[in-house]
Design a protein around this motif. Structure first.
Motif, short mmCIF file in Angstrom:
data_model
loop_
_atom_site.label_atom_id
_atom_site.label_comp_id
_atom_site.label_asym_id
_atom_site.label_seq_id
_atom_site.Cartn_x
_atom_site.Cartn_y
_atom_site.Cartn_z
N THR A 13 -0.58 0.58 -12.85
CA THR A 13 -1.44 1.64 -12.00
C THR A 13 -1.02 2.95 -12.30
O THR A 13 -1.61 4.04 -12.01
N PRO A 37 -3.16 -6.31 -9.76
CA PRO A 37 -2.45 -6.65 -8.39
C PRO A 37 -3.02 -7.43 -7.71
O PRO A 37 -2.34 -8.21 -6.86
N TYR A 38 -4.56 -7.26 -7.36
CA TYR A 38 -5.03 -8.45 -6.36
C TYR A 38 -5.03 -9.61 -6.73
O TYR A 38 -4.97 -10.52 -5.99
N LYS A 177 -6.28 -7.46 0.39
CA LYS A 177 -4.71 -6.96 1.12
C LYS A 177 -4.69 -7.80 2.46
O LYS A 177 -5.64 -7.76 3.08
N THR B 249 -4.56 0.24 -4.38
CA THR B 249 -4.70 -1.21 -3.72
C THR B 249 -5.00 -1.40 -2.48
O THR B 249 -5.02 -2.45 -1.77
N GLN B 268 -1.57 6.55 -7.31
CA GLN B 268 -2.25 5.25 -7.00
C GLN B 268 -2.99 5.81 -5.78
O GLN B 268 -3.97 5.08 -5.54
#
Lengths: 246, 318
Positions: A13, A37-38, A177, B249, B268
């Motif tokens: 990232t 990441p997911y 998430k 994220t 990020q």
């Protein structure tokens, strides 16, 4: 239950995003690659939790070439039982989805998990395509997934809110998430990952429904106009009269 | 031929995103020489308004099997209408509904799919769609090689343009399989502005020092008609709910105005907000990286600046 988790290899990232070859390729120079990441934090970890609670197995699958193997090994270190790499540099999401769907159907997987999107292409395509090819249901952007026998209870984000639903296996789910907490592999996991099976399978026919021709970076922002902390009213004035958004 | 546009509804009305995608379809149709058919599924009272943004034809499908959210049945319905209309281009909004259905439709029609489009496609040399990639840090120009094409358009990325038509409205029936998903409960947020749809967002980070200090953030947001958001550490510490977390994220947003208070601007976090049209940063640290991506900045303590902003907003009747 046999669970298959799709993992994608993406730039870390913090990577600097740059392009080469006339802006047609992502510049991998100095870039560190990670599991999307997911896929890792939510899809893989939740799959492992389900296996720990109910038994079964967790296989990770990736469509890519041999230089993806170190990234795939990390998923084994986190706890997947085995890994499969379809030996193809996929042309697009549909190309990869076809390979994964073929493998899932030939090997009787009952639950397929992936992340809600990758952080490089931001497609949100993979899970839905796999489900459609397999003629299974696709549950997108799921934040909770519990199994009771063959029935799942799932919470997913929908337009304007959330929804709780029930569904029988087999199906495909994309994780967001909330579904699980990231796990850091321990030394035992890292050692075990070296000897866990990573099977390479050859792809079925490949086709390019879409292709990236070029990339571009957004124009650089102009300089930031500074406003005194003593007079924040000036900010509202600028937002109203200069930016015209108030 | 017609470009088929899936017009989303919410609370029995045409959703804001539907006008954006109908206008997108209409601007594309002017290049390709097609007409625009808007498809509305389920109850909605104001479907005629879609003709204000370029729909030549409005098809309304009402089927009891679609009364709950059944992505695979919705995809079947859309594919059948696309077939009946001879549509080769299908347009969605890249919202949570589009993300659930567009990939299914693409597989069903054997169509190439580009999600997250940010511009009307170029059609002079092949069919090329510009899309956001690397979480908003870059764009890709993607060529679709298939005869049929599916595009989903990022919300708030393409201006909707008024283009009044006198659309022909009709009802159509579809032939659907059995629903496999049993919906137990739906929680639709009624009062707050959903973050992904908000045109203005006030966001705060660790600089606020604790969840008890969010009162002033909420008050400022309310005065500006904005939604509230937060950075990842704030959501990880459970100061604020997960669904408020914006960033690489969390969720990506692209409002017209993003005000970041007490957020340093890690790469990020920027990835989730850098497509905002105007960014305001309020931070005690003049070296905070966020200022480099901001349009307006205030170096100062949130606990002093925000109350003053609230007072000023009240005085200016914002």
């Amino acid at each position: 239950m046999k669970i298959l988790v799709c993992i994608s290899k993406v730039p870390d990232t913090t990577s600097k995003i740059a392009f080469t070859d006339g802006n047609s390729k992502f510049d991998t120079n100095g870039v560190q690659f990670i599991i999307n990441p997911y896929d890792e934090w939510y899809a893989l970890v939740r799959a492992l939790e389900l296996k720990e609670a109910n038994g079964g197995s967790v296989t990770v699958i990736n469509v890519g070439l041999a230089d993806n193997d170190p990234t795939i090994r990390k998923a084994l270190a986190i706890g997947a039982d085995d890994a499969v790499r379809v030996n193809l540099d996929p042309k697009d999401a549909m190309d990869a989805a076809q390979q994964i769907a073929d493998y899932a159907s030939a090997n009787g997987y009952e639950l397929v998990l992936c992340g809600k999107e990758t952080i490089d292409y931001n497609g949100s395509q993979m899970g839905g395509m796999i489900a459609a090819i397999l003629n299974q249901e696709f549950i997108s952007n799921a934040t909770k997934l519990d199994m009771n026998g063959n029935t799942a209870t799932i919470e997913r984000d929908i337009q304007g809110g959330t929804e709780v639903l029930e569904l029988n296996i087999p199906f495909v789910v994309s994780a967001a998430k909330g579904m699980a907490e990231a796990r850091i592999p321990n030394m035992r996991g890292i050692m075990a990952a070296r000897t866990k099976p990573l099977t390479v399978v050859e792809p079925s026919a490949s086709f390019n429904a879409t292709e990236v021709l070029t990339y571009e970076l957004p124009p650089a922002k102009g300089s930031c106009k500074m406003i005194s902390a003593d007079n924040p009213a000036e900010l509202l004035d600028l937002l109203r009269n200069e930016a015209k958004i108030l | 031929m017609s470009i088929l546009v899936f017009a989303n509804t919410a609370k029995n009305e045409v959703h804001k995103s539907a006008y954006e995608v109908v206008s997108y379809g209409s601007q594309l149709a002017q290049k390709t020489g097609d007409t625009v058919t808007a498809l509305v599924i389920g109850d909605a009272t104001n479907i005629s308004s879609l003709s204000d943004y370029g729909a030549d034809k409005i098809i309304h499908v009402k089927d009891a099997k679609l009364s709950s959210f059944q992505p695979s049945l919705l995809a079947q319905a859309i594919n059948q209408i696309a077939e009946a209309e001879g549509s080769k281009i299908i347009v969605f909004s890249h919202d949570l509904t589009g993300k659930a259905i567009a990939p299914l439709v693409a597989v069903g029609l054997k169509a190439g799919l580009v999600t997250g489009a940010v511009a009307i496609p170029e059609t002079e040399n092949g069919f090329i769609v510009k899309k956001a990639v690397f979480s908003g840090k870059a764009y890709a120009h993607v060529k679709i090689n298939t005869d049929k094409k599916v595009i989903s358009v990022n919300p708030n990325a393409v201006e909707k343009v008024e283009n009044k038509k006198s659309a022909n409205e009709s009802e159509a029936t579809v032939n659907l399989g059995e629903a496999r998903i049993k919906v137990i409960e739906q929680k639709i947020e009624s009062t707050d502005i959903p973050l992904t749809e908000a045109e203005k967002v006030v966001s705060a980070g660790r600089g606020l020092k604790g969840p008890e200090n969010w009162g002033m953030i909420e008050e400022l947001a309310k005065l500006l008609g904005a939604a509230t958001a937060c950075s990842r550490p704030v959501s990880d510490m459970d100061w604020r709910p997960h669904h408020e977390h914006v960033g690489q994220t969390g969720i990506a947003i692209r409002p017209n105005l993003y005000i970041a208070i007490g957020i340093s601007g890690a790469i990020q976090h920027l990835a989730g907000v850098n497509q905002s049209k105007v960014i305001v940063v309020i931070n005690t640290d003049p070296e905070a990286p966020f200022f480099k991506s901001a349009d307006y900045g205030i170096v100062g303590d949130a606990f002093e600046v925000v109350p003053k902003l609230i007072e000023a907003a009240k005085a200016m009747n914002i």
